[in-house]
Structures are given as structure tokens and as C-alpha cells.
Scaffold this active site. Sequence first.
Site, mmCIF file in Angstrom:
data_model
loop_
_atom_site.group_PDB
_atom_site.id
_atom_site.type_symbol
_atom_site.label_atom_id
_atom_site.label_comp_id
_atom_site.label_asym_id
_atom_site.label_seq_id
_atom_site.Cartn_x
_atom_site.Cartn_y
_atom_site.Cartn_z
ATOM 1 N N ARG A 150 -7.505 -13.792 23.833
ATOM 2 C CA ARG A 150 -7.173 -14.788 23.046
ATOM 3 C C ARG A 150 -6.411 -15.840 22.601
ATOM 4 N NH1 ARG A 150 -9.859 -10.449 21.973
ATOM 5 N NH2 ARG A 150 -11.388 -10.501 20.038
ATOM 6 N N ARG A 157 -9.623 -9.097 -10.657
ATOM 7 C CA ARG A 157 -9.765 -10.302 -10.576
ATOM 8 C C ARG A 157 -11.729 -10.388 -10.196
ATOM 9 N NH1 ARG A 157 -6.155 -13.949 -6.956
ATOM 10 N NH2 ARG A 157 -7.806 -15.151 -6.780
ATOM 11 N N PRO A 173 -4.693 -4.373 -0.532
ATOM 12 C CA PRO A 173 -3.740 -3.381 0.019
ATOM 13 C C PRO A 173 -5.263 -3.798 1.340
ATOM 14 C CG PRO A 173 -5.801 -3.121 -2.336
ATOM 15 C CD PRO A 173 -5.987 -4.639 -2.050
ATOM 16 N N GLU A 174 -3.914 -2.782 2.108
ATOM 17 C CA GLU A 174 -4.578 -3.139 3.179
ATOM 18 C C GLU A 174 -4.624 -1.445 4.292
ATOM 19 O OE1 GLU A 174 -1.704 -5.307 5.472
ATOM 20 O OE2 GLU A 174 -1.730 -6.285 3.904
#
Length: 275
Positions: A155, A112, A2-3
Amino acid sequence: MPELPEVETIRRGLEPHLLGQRISAVNVLRPSQLHNVVPEVFCSQLVGTIIQRLERRGKYLLFFCSPGLALIIHLRMTGQLIYYPQGNIGETYTRLILSLESKAQLHFRDLRALGQITLVTTAKLSAWKPLAKLGPEPLSTDFTLGEFQTALKRRRAPIKNVLLAQQVVAGLGNIYADESLFQAGINPLHPSNALSLRQSTLLWKSIRKTLAAAIGYGGTTISDYVNAGGTAGSFQQQLLVYGRKGQSCNHCGTRLVGCRLAGRSTVYCPRCQPL
């Protein structure tokens, strides 16, 4: 996993039911998922507290309980938070049950058992490392275009890796990183610091647009995600690249290709997202 859209959907679904509710009992069914506290202390500190507000930070859901406690749940891969108005005996894979004085229950289910449950005082919350390192919320006013562009220039890693790292922007995972990059026409392998101002502007806009749309559809259900009422999301029907390796691009018809970045499967269109 889930984001941001999924966790935000769950937060919105739980909020009207939980605010002002007193926790009458706590049942820890999988102690190993408690991150920083033993079950006895966890239960004794939460029982009797009142849930005052719910917040989301990145992919974390925060329950602020009086007096001065913050219960933090990270769903990870298969975590679910299900609200039962009349309570429930507990289904398979239920790891935690919060019982309320109203007789309702909140169940944390996790197939899980990878999710994490943390309890901290609100005074120490800002210093808690997982939250302290998060970048700005993409749907908030803190997520400014100028600061986003500056952070990308610092970055060198592939832009997909940068989006997944959570430091430049919080809440994006594999699904919405792929979808946002496609919408912006940016190859996931493109070095972050080599993006043009036009590209980074398109990406900033596409992140916000994609996340807002996903929330509107109740999130994306690929396998385990459901909202607080146990209903699946429907944004998976709108996905343009994620999970579609080998299929035709909906925009140009080119075959979508895949690779691995930051240990995650990545799908993109070589024509719409040229490197």
C-alpha cells in the site's frame, strides 16, 4: 467513535449478565437504525431466543442467539449499550430495548442515531460484507508481524490511512491510530510501503501494546462512550497526542501539530515522529 478497546470493554461487561438469558421482548424505538430487516420480522425472530455467546469483531459487537441468529451492533459515533439488572423505562435517545426473562434489560442508546443494527443467520455471517473485509484482530495470534509487514508494503497511502481502512488490521480508529504511531515514532504521513522493517516492527508492537493498555483502563471517553454499566473509561488521561494539538509533547516538549488524513483530524509530534 468507540474503537476496539471500548467495544471489547462493553463485551466483557455484558457477557456474564447475558449468556444463557432468553429474550422475552424486543422494542424497536428507531426503525431506521435496523440495517437489513423490518421491525416486525426483527422482533419476531429474536423473541424467545437464548443468547449463547458474545463476540467482538473489529468495532462490531455480535450476539449469537439460538437457533442460528447473529445480532450485530455497530455503535458508530455515539452508540451505547447499557445493562439494567432490574429493567428501565427507557431514557432519551434509547433506540432499542431487549428485555430478558430475568427482568433485566439491555438498552441501545444513540444520541446521533448513526449506529447500525443488523440481524443475519449464522450461516450467512461469514459472507456479510462489513465483516468479510476486515483484517486480522490485532490482539489475536492471526495478527502476525510477517503478514502485517507484507500488507504494508502493498500500500502506498499514508500509514494513518492504511490503519484506519480496517483491511490490514481491524478495530483501530482515530484515537488508537494516532497513539500507536506516536509510540512507534512514525509520522502519520509516511507512505506505508516506505516503512523500514524496523519501523513496521515497532508499529506492530505499539498497536498491540496501546490497545491492551486501553482495555485495561476501560477504554477512552472523549464525549459519549460508557461501559455496559454506564461508567466512563479513563484511558483519555493517558493519551499522548490524540486531541492535544498545540500542546507540548510529553516526551520532548515540542509543540504538537495537526493535519487531516482520511477525513479525520490527526495529531503528531514533528520531532518524535519525523517524516
